[in-house]
Design a protein around this motif. Structure first.
Motif, PDB file in Angstrom:
ATOM      1  N   MET A 129       0.788  -1.192  -0.083  1.00  0.00           N
ATOM      2  CA  MET A 129       0.084   0.011  -0.291  1.00  0.00           C
ATOM      3  C   MET A 129       0.881   1.174   0.079  1.00  0.00           C
ATOM      4  O   MET A 129       0.610   2.182  -0.737  1.00  0.00           O
ATOM      5  CB  MET A 129      -0.970   0.109   1.163  1.00  0.00           C
ATOM      6  N   LEU A 130       2.019   1.164   0.759  1.00  0.00           N
ATOM      7  CA  LEU A 130       2.725   2.291   0.728  1.00  0.00           C
ATOM      8  C   LEU A 130       3.797   2.622  -0.243  1.00  0.00           C
ATOM      9  O   LEU A 130       4.499   3.676  -0.337  1.00  0.00           O
ATOM     10  CB  LEU A 130       3.255   2.416   2.208  1.00  0.00           C
ATOM     11  N   SER A 131       3.866   1.299  -1.031  1.00  0.00           N
ATOM     12  CA  SER A 131       5.041   1.278  -1.922  1.00  0.00           C
ATOM     13  C   SER A 131       4.894   2.453  -3.002  1.00  0.00           C
ATOM     14  O   SER A 131       6.303   2.989  -3.385  1.00  0.00           O
ATOM     15  CB  SER A 131       5.073  -0.032  -2.632  1.00  0.00           C
ATOM     16  N   PRO A 132       3.970   2.803  -3.219  1.00  0.00           N
ATOM     17  CA  PRO A 132       3.760   3.944  -4.455  1.00  0.00           C
ATOM     18  C   PRO A 132       4.465   5.431  -3.960  1.00  0.00           C
ATOM     19  O   PRO A 132       4.853   6.283  -4.906  1.00  0.00           O
ATOM     20  CB  PRO A 132       2.400   4.015  -4.694  1.00  0.00           C
ATOM     21  N   LEU A 133       4.574   5.436  -2.618  1.00  0.00           N
ATOM     22  CA  LEU A 133       5.150   6.602  -2.222  1.00  0.00           C
ATOM     23  C   LEU A 133       6.576   6.860  -2.089  1.00  0.00           C
ATOM     24  O   LEU A 133       7.139   7.368  -1.842  1.00  0.00           O
ATOM     25  CB  LEU A 133       4.470   6.930  -0.603  1.00  0.00           C
ATOM     26  N   ILE A 158      -2.187  -1.637  -4.814  1.00  0.00           N
ATOM     27  CA  ILE A 158      -3.234  -1.696  -4.175  1.00  0.00           C
ATOM     28  C   ILE A 158      -4.023  -2.813  -4.347  1.00  0.00           C
ATOM     29  O   ILE A 158      -5.013  -3.174  -3.324  1.00  0.00           O
ATOM     30  CB  ILE A 158      -3.914  -0.378  -4.265  1.00  0.00           C
ATOM     31  N   GLU A 159      -4.264  -3.005  -5.575  1.00  0.00           N
ATOM     32  CA  GLU A 159      -5.093  -4.095  -6.163  1.00  0.00           C
ATOM     33  C   GLU A 159      -4.953  -5.584  -5.294  1.00  0.00           C
ATOM     34  O   GLU A 159      -5.894  -6.246  -4.981  1.00  0.00           O
ATOM     35  CB  GLU A 159      -5.051  -4.260  -7.587  1.00  0.00           C
ATOM     36  N   PHE A 160      -3.612  -5.560  -5.177  1.00  0.00           N
ATOM     37  CA  PHE A 160      -3.179  -6.875  -4.497  1.00  0.00           C
ATOM     38  C   PHE A 160      -3.294  -6.677  -2.980  1.00  0.00           C
ATOM     39  O   PHE A 160      -3.828  -7.664  -2.058  1.00  0.00           O
ATOM     40  CB  PHE A 160      -1.943  -7.428  -4.700  1.00  0.00           C
ATOM     41  N   ALA A 161      -3.061  -5.471  -2.350  1.00  0.00           N
ATOM     42  CA  ALA A 161      -3.052  -5.058  -1.052  1.00  0.00           C
ATOM     43  C   ALA A 161      -4.522  -5.205  -0.475  1.00  0.00           C
ATOM     44  O   ALA A 161      -4.513  -5.947   0.519  1.00  0.00           O
ATOM     45  CB  ALA A 161      -2.693  -3.669  -0.921  1.00  0.00           C
ATOM     46  N   LEU A 402      -6.999  -7.100 -13.097  1.00  0.00           N
ATOM     47  CA  LEU A 402      -7.529  -8.332 -13.874  1.00  0.00           C
ATOM     48  C   LEU A 402      -6.801  -9.405 -12.817  1.00  0.00           C
ATOM     49  O   LEU A 402      -7.481 -10.461 -12.539  1.00  0.00           O
ATOM     50  CB  LEU A 402      -7.307  -8.296 -15.094  1.00  0.00           C
ATOM     51  N   MET A 403      -5.523  -9.340 -12.642  1.00  0.00           N
ATOM     52  CA  MET A 403      -4.878 -10.473 -12.072  1.00  0.00           C
ATOM     53  C   MET A 403      -5.282 -10.633 -10.494  1.00  0.00           C
ATOM     54  O   MET A 403      -5.392 -11.806 -10.098  1.00  0.00           O
ATOM     55  CB  MET A 403      -3.274 -10.077 -12.103  1.00  0.00           C
ATOM     56  N   ALA A 404      -5.301  -9.520  -9.842  1.00  0.00           N
ATOM     57  CA  ALA A 404      -6.039  -9.608  -8.628  1.00  0.00           C
ATOM     58  C   ALA A 404      -7.138 -10.278  -8.456  1.00  0.00           C
ATOM     59  O   ALA A 404      -7.466 -11.140  -7.668  1.00  0.00           O
ATOM     60  CB  ALA A 404      -5.953  -8.147  -8.020  1.00  0.00           C
ATOM     61  N   ASN A 405      -8.144  -9.935  -9.442  1.00  0.00           N
ATOM     62  CA  ASN A 405      -9.460 -10.494  -9.328  1.00  0.00           C
ATOM     63  C   ASN A 405      -9.665 -11.803  -9.714  1.00  0.00           C
ATOM     64  O   ASN A 405     -10.555 -12.732  -9.159  1.00  0.00           O
ATOM     65  CB  ASN A 405     -10.464  -9.886 -10.020  1.00  0.00           C
ATOM     66  N   TYR A 406      -8.671 -12.559 -10.515  1.00  0.00           N
ATOM     67  CA  TYR A 406      -8.501 -13.798 -10.858  1.00  0.00           C
ATOM     68  C   TYR A 406      -8.113 -14.329  -9.553  1.00  0.00           C
ATOM     69  O   TYR A 406      -8.397 -15.595  -9.266  1.00  0.00           O
ATOM     70  CB  TYR A 406      -7.644 -13.926 -12.025  1.00  0.00           C
TER      71      TYR A 406
END
Lengths: 458, 501
Positions: A129-133, A158-161, A402-406
């Protein structure tokens, strides 16, 4: 079912080709083979790894993914350099997603394996979550700092987080069910809830605020917070949490609106998109999205005949729902909504029939992520809620989502596969049977006392 | 827990139903208003992204064509080869300001539309195409009208009296259609401002409004044709009444007498009074006819009704009602000589002349002769029909020689060459209120007799008080009449020994 869905997707593709090129597609083998092949892999892996799972999920996500792909292909025709063609990329992401789905089923053989990884999940979620910062690899797109740039590929961590975070919630709540729901602390001579277990609520709320402030992602904050509160309520049955949660959210929203210009701009567009100074500026996307929907009417303009791409920005991502509404009409848009209703229905059914408290909560959380995310973006496009930049699951362009939702669907399938093989009879069915043959022993929690004893937490 | 999960399911179902309800709201209930929103550029976009049919003159010269755009945000670019010469007839197809003229009235044919399927493939994926419109207007006559008006505000209408076909319809001020179909919104906006600007014209005429069919002027003495027709048809005995030779007529209900033009004296029967255009005599004739007969005759010519010309925004000409004139006798007298509350378009006056020429039958006016699809098959063909039986054939036969005398020795003497057998009537309406400051100079005519083919109306408004129909409108009329007769004979409309240069 899968075969039927494949046929629908291929028919849509054929229609699109005819509409755009005025003749039937010349080479149709690659498309047919990849669609049918993808379905066969999904089907085969499921038969092998989760044979008893709910059969609704796969056709639904195949249809959503298929319609989404066709609409992306419609705005990114295959010509010229294909390296940045979103349709090509989406096909690749779909393939990766299917592999991840199989991998999820393969490695998560029991849902309680996930329960054990609780702390790891939390840690990983926070890092993601914080990685983009982090300067250097973090990326700013449209004013929101949500992306990671790794080797030329943009990833939305965030999609995976969100999956990891919700798995953590499920685990935490399942373990602390009692302490969260039974008053144990004493103030004077009254028993109240121990405030200590509430700390996570405040922590998550703070986290949501940090994300909004630092990364400008209202959609994600809203999503995680809603799932969190809903899970808390499902766990404890205490309306206090709902009230408390909404209170916190309202306070947060108020603060965010006044503190962050990004948020206040979205709210003012939502409240008054037709005002002359917004309609050509920040309100343009929403208003033009409405024009797309209205241009579609009931039956739609037909694939390849719409104009959304020229007027609506982010047509393959945030606003893809308006493109579907334009070219496939009210009918097509309703199909999308109904697909999500089916997905949520199947997901919550899985949750209800799951064996352990953890798997119940985990299934609920996974379902709510997909359901609420779909609702938020569709409500945003139709102006029921402010437009938040979350993606329409399985439909919108985006590799991460897409990957996260799969993966998420893989987890749901795993839990669904673990359900007791024979569905327990409902009370009414039992009464209808009216015999002493009721298999009480196998369904101890569905005793007759259930109706009267509703107040007791389960 | 199970029950609460059920609760969640219900909540989610409700949320998704909200989406469905809102979708119905946007895509069905509010769709018409959203589709027509001024902020919604889609309709224009669809229009400008498809080819559009051509509009052709009678000789096949293109008046409006669509070409593939080379720049700009649209795929096709409309152009009008004759520019301002035809803009008030052909109109424009502006992406921002909409459609005018024939572009509007024949939009259904011009715009790209789905064709009837010819093969099974086309049944599934319909083919679209556009139609070509052939009009009745002559480029030569239109250009001649523009040349003869020489930049003065005014209008010229030329009709085929036997079919109602409009051969020319030109008026000043006019506008350049090109900038109004420019892909650049800024260029379009500037041009629009100019085309709708009233202060830009000395007399307050906006160029987008045609003086030929959207503007009425007092017809002055040309209206005596209507009064004469009323006498011949509705009170035949009155044609023999010998009106006294006087210079001013005392009107009932008024202390202001009605004077003849230039205070001259005149009188006699209808046949004697029409060539010199005797105001006192015709005013007295109007009083004798009464409001009911006069208004009936005006309406029989088409007053107070919109002529069925195939253009949007055609104005109706106005004539006072019977009761209004009966109650107000001076108005009745002035209406009989085309003053006060009578307002006539150039088109209406050309129709009146055409009616007399065509044995009393006013043919329905029209601009479009035929519409053909891409394969050249006619999908629409005009069939001439009578709009108004304005007067009996007998009355028309009586009125025609009297109007020929107008050209031979009356107010229009000298306007036409002696060997051109034309019936005419001049009109010099007083303009300005309350003080008369100007004149609207009119002339209507038809010919060649005895088998008339064309009728022409010319109006040049707001001329100096010294102007008359014969002096100001006469030269224009002569050229138009000669040109129109030459056109009907398939000769050049100008530059020959029998026509204007």
């Amino acid at each position: 079912m899968l075969a039927m869905v494949d046929a629908i997707v291929l028919a849509l593709w054929w229609t699109l080709r005819v509409s755009v090129t005025n003749h039937a597609p010349t080479s149709w083998m690659p498309m047919v083979l990849s669609v049918v092949g993808a379905s066969l892999i999904l089907h085969g892996a499921t038969r092998w790894l989760a044979p008893r799972a709910n059969p609704v999920f796969l056709p639904v996500i195949t249809l959503l993914n298929g319609i989404g792909f066709i609409v992306i292909l419609r705005w990114w025709p295959l010509s010229g350099a294909l390296g940045h063609n979103r349709a090509v990329l989406q096909a690749v992401w779909t393939a990766v997603g299917i592999v991840l789905y199989v991998a999820t089923l393969l490695f998560v053989r029991r849902s309680r394996d996930l329960d054990r990884l609780r702390s790891t999940a939390l840690l990983l979620a926070i890092v993601l979550m914080l990685s983009p910062l982090i300067p250097g690899i973090g990326e700013n797109v449209n004013g929101a700092r949500l992306w990671l740039n790794i080797g030329g590929f943009s990833v939305q961590p965030i999609e995976f987080a969100k999956i990891l975070l919700c798995l953590f919630f499920a685990s935490y709540f399942a373990e602390n069910r009692d302490i969260l729901s039974i008053p144990t602390a004493r103030i004077g001579n009254r028993l109240v809830l121990d405030p200590r277990p509430l700390l996570p609520i405040v922590a998550v709320w703070g986290l949501a605020m940090v994300v909004i402030g630092g990364e400008n992602d209202i959609g994600f904050a809203l999503l995680v917070f809603s799932v969190f509160i809903a899970l808390l309520w499902v766990t404890t049955g205490r309306a206090t949490y709902l009230v408390f949660g909404f209170g916190l959210f309202a306070a947060g929203a108020y603060v965010a609106t006044h503190l962050f210009p990004h948020v206040s701009a979205r709210v003012s567009v939502w409240l008054n998109p037709w005002s002359p100074n917004l309609i050509q500026g920040s309100g343009r996307q929403l208003v033009q999205g409405w024009f797309s929907l209205s241009a579609g009417g009931v039956a739609g303009t037909g694939l390849g005949q719409g104009l959304s791409g020229r007027y609506v920005t982010d047509i393959t991502t945030d606003m893809i729902f308006s493109s579907i509404g334009e070219e496939l009409g009210l009918i097509g848009a309703s199909v999308i909504v109904i697909c999500f209703v089916l997905y949520v229905g199947a997901g919550l059914r899985t949750a209800q029939r799951a064996r352990s408290a953890y798997s119940r909560l985990a299934a609920t959380a996974m379902t709510l992520i997909v359901g609420l995310q779909a609702f938020f973006i569709m409500a945003g496009v139709t102006r029921l809620l402010p437009l938040t930049g979350v993606e329409l699951p399985f439909v919108a362009y985006g590799g991460s989502t897409l990957m996260a939702n799969y993966i998420l669907t893989g987890i749901l399938m795993r839990i669904s596969d673990e359900e007791p093989g024979v569905p327990p009879l409902t009370e009414r069915e039992r009464q209808a049977a009216g015999t002493a043959f009721t298999p009480r022993a196998t369904t101890p929690r569905r005793g007759l006392g259930r109706r009267r004893g509703a107040a007791a937490p389960r | 827990m199970g029950r609460r999960i059920q609760g969640l399911a219900v909540v989610m179902a409700l949320l998704f139903s909200l989406i469905l309800i809102q979708l119905v709201n946007i895509q069905v209930v509010r769709a018409p208003s959203l589709n027509n929103s001024p902020y919604n550029a889609r309709a224009a976009q669809i229009d400008q992204d498809h080819p559009r049919g051509e509009i052709l003159a009678a000789n096949g010269a293109p008046l409006a064509i669509s070409n593939k755009a080379t720049s700009g945000s649209y795929l096709y670019q409309r152009s009008y080869p004759f520019g301002p010469l035809f803009s008030q007839v052909v109109g424009i197809d502006s992406p921002i300001y909409g459609k005018y003229g024939l572009e509007a009235s024949y939009d259904g044919y011009l715009k790209s539309h789905t064709l009837d399927p010819e093969t099974i493939g086309q049944l599934l994926v319909p083919k679209s195409g556009t139609d070509t419109i052939t009009t009745t207007v002559s480029v030569g006559l239109q250009a001649l009208a523009a040349k003869e008006l020489a930049g003065r505000d005014g209008a010229v209408v030329v009709l085929d009296t036997r079919t109602g076909a409009v051969l020319a319809m030109y008026s000043n001020p006019t506008y350049k259609p090109g900038p109004l179909v420019n892909p650049s919104p800024a260029v379009e906006a500037t041009a629009w401002k100019q085309a709708t600007c009233r202060a830009c014209n000395d007399h307050g005429f906006a160029a987008l409004t045609s003086l030929a069919y959207q503007f009425t002027f007092a017809p002055g003495s040309t209206s005596k044709v209507v009064t004469s027709a009323a006498t011949f048809d509705l009170d035949p005995a009155l044609q023999y009444k010998d009106y006294p030779v006087i210079s001013a007529l005392n009107l009932p209900q008024s202390d202001k007498p009605l004077h003849n033009f230039a205070f001259g004296s005149c009188g006699g029967t209808l046949a004697i009074m029409l060539p010199p255009s005797c105001d006192t005599g015709f005013a007295a004739m109007g009083l004798d006819l009464g409001g009911s007969r006069l208004s009936t005759q005006a309406n029989r010519f088409g007053y107070n009704q919109v002529p069925p010309l195939d253009l949007p925004g055609v104005a109706a000409s106005s004539f006072p009602t019977a009761s209004e004139m009966n109650a107000n006798q001076p108005e009745l007298a002035y209406s009989a000589i085309g003053q006060q509350n009578v307002g006539t378009t150039a088109l209406q006056n050309a129709l009146i002349a055409a009616g007399v020429a065509n044995k009393g039958a006013v043919m329905a006016p029209h601009l479009v002769e035929q519409v053909r699809d891409q394969n050249g098959n006619a999908v629409y063909t005009w069939h001439p029909h009578i709009w108004k039986q304005a007067m009996s054939a007998g009355a028309a036969a009586l009125l025609t020689p009297i109007m020929e005398n107008v050209a031979a020795y009356g107010t229009a003497a000298g306007v036409f060459p002696y060997n051109l057998h034309v019936a005419a009537k001049t009109g010099t309406a007083q303009a300005g209120y309350p003080v008369v400051t100007n004149t609207h100079d009119w002339m209507i005519a038809f010919g060649p007799n005895p088998n008339p083919q064309v009728s022409v109306a010319v109006v040049i408004p707001w001329q100096p008080i010294s102007g008359t129909g014969a002096v100001v409108a006469g030269p224009v009329m002569r050229c138009m009449m000669e040109g129109a007769i030459a056109f009907e004979a398939h000769q050049p409309v100008s530059g020959t020994s029998t026509t204007c240069p």
